[in-house]
Design a protein around this motif. Structure first.
Motif, PDB file in Angstrom:
ATOM      1  N   ASP A 113      -3.971   3.002  -8.254  1.00 52.44           N
ATOM      2  CA  ASP A 113      -5.090   2.483  -7.456  1.00 52.44           C
ATOM      3  C   ASP A 113      -5.264   0.975  -7.581  1.00 52.44           C
ATOM      4  O   ASP A 113      -6.198   0.408  -7.012  1.00 52.44           O
ATOM      5  N   ARG A 155      -6.916  -1.164   1.868  1.00 56.78           N
ATOM      6  CA  ARG A 155      -7.622  -1.307   0.590  1.00 56.78           C
ATOM      7  C   ARG A 155      -8.358  -2.642   0.526  1.00 56.78           C
ATOM      8  O   ARG A 155      -7.980  -3.599   1.198  1.00 56.78           O
ATOM      9  N   ASP A 165       0.676   4.100  -2.875  1.00 61.08           N
ATOM     10  CA  ASP A 165       0.501   5.533  -2.584  1.00 61.08           C
ATOM     11  C   ASP A 165       1.593   6.348  -3.265  1.00 61.08           C
ATOM     12  O   ASP A 165       1.326   7.355  -3.911  1.00 61.08           O
ATOM     13  N   ALA A 166       2.841   5.883  -3.110  1.00 61.54           N
ATOM     14  CA  ALA A 166       3.966   6.646  -3.661  1.00 61.54           C
ATOM     15  C   ALA A 166       3.911   6.693  -5.183  1.00 61.54           C
ATOM     16  O   ALA A 166       4.325   7.674  -5.802  1.00 61.54           O
ATOM     17  N   GLU A 173       0.821  -1.218   0.000  1.00 55.96           N
ATOM     18  CA  GLU A 173       0.000   0.000   0.000  1.00 55.96           C
ATOM     19  C   GLU A 173       0.854   1.267   0.000  1.00 55.96           C
ATOM     20  O   GLU A 173       0.511   2.248  -0.661  1.00 55.96           O
ATOM     21  N   ALA A 174       1.971   1.225   0.699  1.00 57.72           N
ATOM     22  CA  ALA A 174       2.855   2.400   0.697  1.00 57.72           C
ATOM     23  C   ALA A 174       3.425   2.639  -0.706  1.00 57.72           C
ATOM     24  O   ALA A 174       3.531   3.787  -1.164  1.00 57.72           O
ATOM     25  N   ASN A 223       1.148   6.538  -6.815  1.00 58.57           N
ATOM     26  CA  ASN A 223      -0.139   7.122  -7.174  1.00 58.57           C
ATOM     27  C   ASN A 223      -0.945   6.186  -8.079  1.00 58.57           C
ATOM     28  O   ASN A 223      -1.497   6.606  -9.093  1.00 58.57           O
TER      29      ASN A 223
END
Ligand code: ADP
Length: 424
Positions: free
Chosen positions: A114, A169, A109-110, A105-106, A112
């Motif tokens: 989904d 998520r 996020d980094a 998940e990190a 960007n």
């Protein structure tokens, strides 16, 4: 700092031998691969299609694993990597705290993004995923030896459930029927899952054919997360096909040596085989190391005149009873660390004496030797036995060396002689 313009795949592996396993699969599928030990301080020094950054983040605190993984990601982006691959164990080694979910998940996020996939399937190694359940050989993960693992006991084989427990998520599934229908069906299923708010999908794979069908559907995915199996399907997305050129290393020279700290059944056999084939071998006694004898100096004095005649072997490898006896007297951790330190000193000394082809047996032992030699990047070459390739590196002192880092149970009985024959 100039990024390397044609780096295709940037990989982050959560342990050292797992990194080599992934690198080996990528090379066999046509990529030139460099493995780095930790996040490099400098740009890449060799041309490569893929770089695998080896971390030791499998069982550390999730926040620390995230920090290291993001640092690796940042370095790989700096080198121009077009796609990222987070590699974990084919038995999905993790706890309810992580680290597979939190790191995935990190990274999402980094980057960007989904959506990503997750599959530890590695059919060549008997790891298959069916309806989201991971099989190790013929049994469910939860019925395999992994249920008693000291650090990451795996008691649930339902990977959707296992990963969901580690993630914010939503986790979904791309099942074997969709995978069997091919890349287009997989792409369509991904669109459906996305519309349902799923961020990560476990993917079934029963054989290499499934992984090869999955490959094209991953083409534009910024992040892929998997064991090392999926690696066989990615090089084709970049127009690469298997070729001997991908595994080519600079020519080997210098003298040959083996340093063995593994006490596995396979390594015990390999040591015996080397000795019975007439090889020069020196056994180390951990109790003498503990007593303060100058064991590494003595070993190097022994090796000095022999090196020119052929491969030498220095080993602490011993059978279960001998190891238990030593551990009983010195303590498990203390004995391990002390032997590792001594073998690493000897490895460095052997290279100073002119050894340029070095086989190291043992995962932890390899880590200690690579560190003592000051090796930070290795180019991955041809496979000696499954999971163990020859590598080429430079020591901190600038010496070019060929290295084979063998984790405990890998390799045929004649591994120590076979490995050097391959470089002739
Ligand atoms: P493997 O890949 O087989 O697990 P490792 O190198 O990872 O091998 O682990 C072996 C561990 O056992 C190391 O910490 C090493 O220092 C330790 N060791 C090696 N020889 C002995 C010995 N004779 N007695 C006790 N411990 C030993």
């Amino acid at each position: 700092m100039m990024g390397q313009p044609n780096l295709l795949l940037g990989c982050i592996a959560d342990d050292f031998t797992g990194a080599t396993d992934l690198a080996n699969n990528l090379v066999r599928s046509g990529m030139r691969v460099v493995q780095t030990i930790g996040v490099p301080q400098a740009p890449l020094d060799t041309a490569a299609d893929a770089v695998v950054v080896a971390l030791k983040s499998r069982t550390i605190a999730p926040a620390e694993a995230i920090e290291q993984s993001l640092a690796a990601l940042q370095w790989l982006r700096g080198q121009g990597a077009q796609q990222m691959y987070f590699k974990y164990c084919s038995t999905f080694d993790s706890t309810a705290q992580g680290n597979i979910g939190p790191v995935t998940e990190a990274l999402m996020d980094a980057l960007n993004t989904d959506f990503t996939i997750a599959t530890p399937a590695f059919p060549d190694n008997q790891r298959t995923v069916f309806k989201g359940h991971l099989f190790v050989g013929d049994v469910l993960l939860s019925d395999s030896g992994m249920r008693n693992h000291p650090l990451t006991p795996m008691t649930d084989s339902n990977l959707v459930r296992v990963l969901q427990a580690q993630c914010g998520r939503k986790v979904g599934l791309i099942d074997y029927r969709t995978v069997a229908a091919g890349a287009q069906a997989i792409t369509q299923r991904i669109a459906e899952l996305r519309a349902d708010g799923v961020g990560i999908a476990i993917v079934d794979a029963l054989g290499n054919d499934d992984l090869l069908r999955l490959g094209p559907a991953l083409k534009s995915m910024p992040l892929v997360t998997a064991g090392s199996g999926v690696a066989i399907a990615l090089p084709a997305n970049f127009g690469l096909t298997p070729s001997a050129a991908a595994a080519q290393l600079p020519p080997a020279g210098g003298m040959c040596a083996v340093v063995s700290g593994s006490c596995s059944v396979a390594t015990n056999r390999q040591v015996l085989d080397f000795i019975s084939a007439g090889g020069q071998a020196l056994a180390l006694d951990p109790l003498r190391i503990a007593a303060g004898d100058r064991v590494s100096e003595q070993a190097l004095a022994w090796a000095r005149p022999l090196l020119a005649q052929g491969p030498v072997l220095v080993y602490s490898t011993a059978d279960v009873q001998a190891v238990k006896a030593v551990q009983g007297r010195l303590g498990v951790e203390e004995a391990g660390a002390m032997v590792e330190r001594t073998l690493a000193d000897i490895a460095r000394g052997l290279v100073e004496l002119g050894a340029r082809q070095l086989v190291v047996a043992g995962g932890e032992t390899s880590g200690a030797c690579v560190q003592a030699l000051g090796v930070s990047q290795m180019q991955i070459g041809p496979q000696i036995d499954p999971g163990v390739p020859w590598c080429h590196a430079r020591t901190a002192a600038g010496a070019p060396i060929h290295l084979a880092l063998k984790s405990g149970n890998f390799g045929s009985d004649d591994f120590f002689t076979k490995a050097f024959r391959m470089l002739e």
